[in-house]
Design an enzyme around this catalytic site. Sequence first.
Site, short mmCIF file in Angstrom:
data_model
loop_
_atom_site.label_atom_id
_atom_site.label_comp_id
_atom_site.label_asym_id
_atom_site.label_seq_id
_atom_site.Cartn_x
_atom_site.Cartn_y
_atom_site.Cartn_z
N ASP A 1 -8.34 3.96 2.60
CA ASP A 1 -9.47 3.71 3.00
C ASP A 1 -9.60 4.71 4.14
O ASP A 1 -8.68 5.14 4.94
CB ASP A 1 -9.30 2.25 3.82
CG ASP A 1 -9.37 1.22 2.74
OD1 ASP A 1 -10.01 1.32 1.80
OD2 ASP A 1 -8.66 0.04 2.87
N ASP B 1 -15.06 0.63 -2.38
CA ASP B 1 -15.49 -0.39 -1.56
C ASP B 1 -16.94 -0.58 -1.51
O ASP B 1 -17.70 -1.80 -1.51
CB ASP B 1 -14.87 -0.63 -0.27
CG ASP B 1 -13.20 -0.85 -0.42
OD1 ASP B 1 -13.07 -1.30 -1.30
OD2 ASP B 1 -12.59 -0.41 0.50
#
Length: 154
Positions: free
Chosen positions: A111, A129
């Site tokens: 991330d 995401d």
Amino acid sequence: MLYYVIAVAVIAIDQLTKYIVVIQMEQGQSIELISGFLYLTSHRNAGAAFGILQGQMWLFYIATVIVVGVIVYMIITQAKESRFFGISLGLVLGGAIGNFIDRLLEGEVVDFIDVFIFTYNFPIFNVADSALVIGVGLMMIYFILEEKRQGTSK
């Protein structure tokens, strides 16, 4: 075919951006892009959204295989009726596979998009995401509009 192209584009952009973060940044390193709002922060997540279910990889493998199967089935059987719905499915498919690749190869997801909304530090996320959230949002809009359309045609 368009919906699979969208999925492949999401996967490619997702994996490329994650690769750049992994090779260019130390874990935990943060680069300010827009002061007080947007940062690139190298982070790893062995769980799901917001860090829940840490270390439960077997659950993610099973869930992703099921989700991918359902999405492909829906593209084949239902996306012909609505390009809007098909695009949402393509985004979800690409996002699911993008994070699945990380989990399968590394046991965690990379991330890096770090957003502050006023004083709230939103959980760090990635391109996959984003595609998932946008795809699901579009899908919800499609279902609402479809429900209204069917309600008015009765």
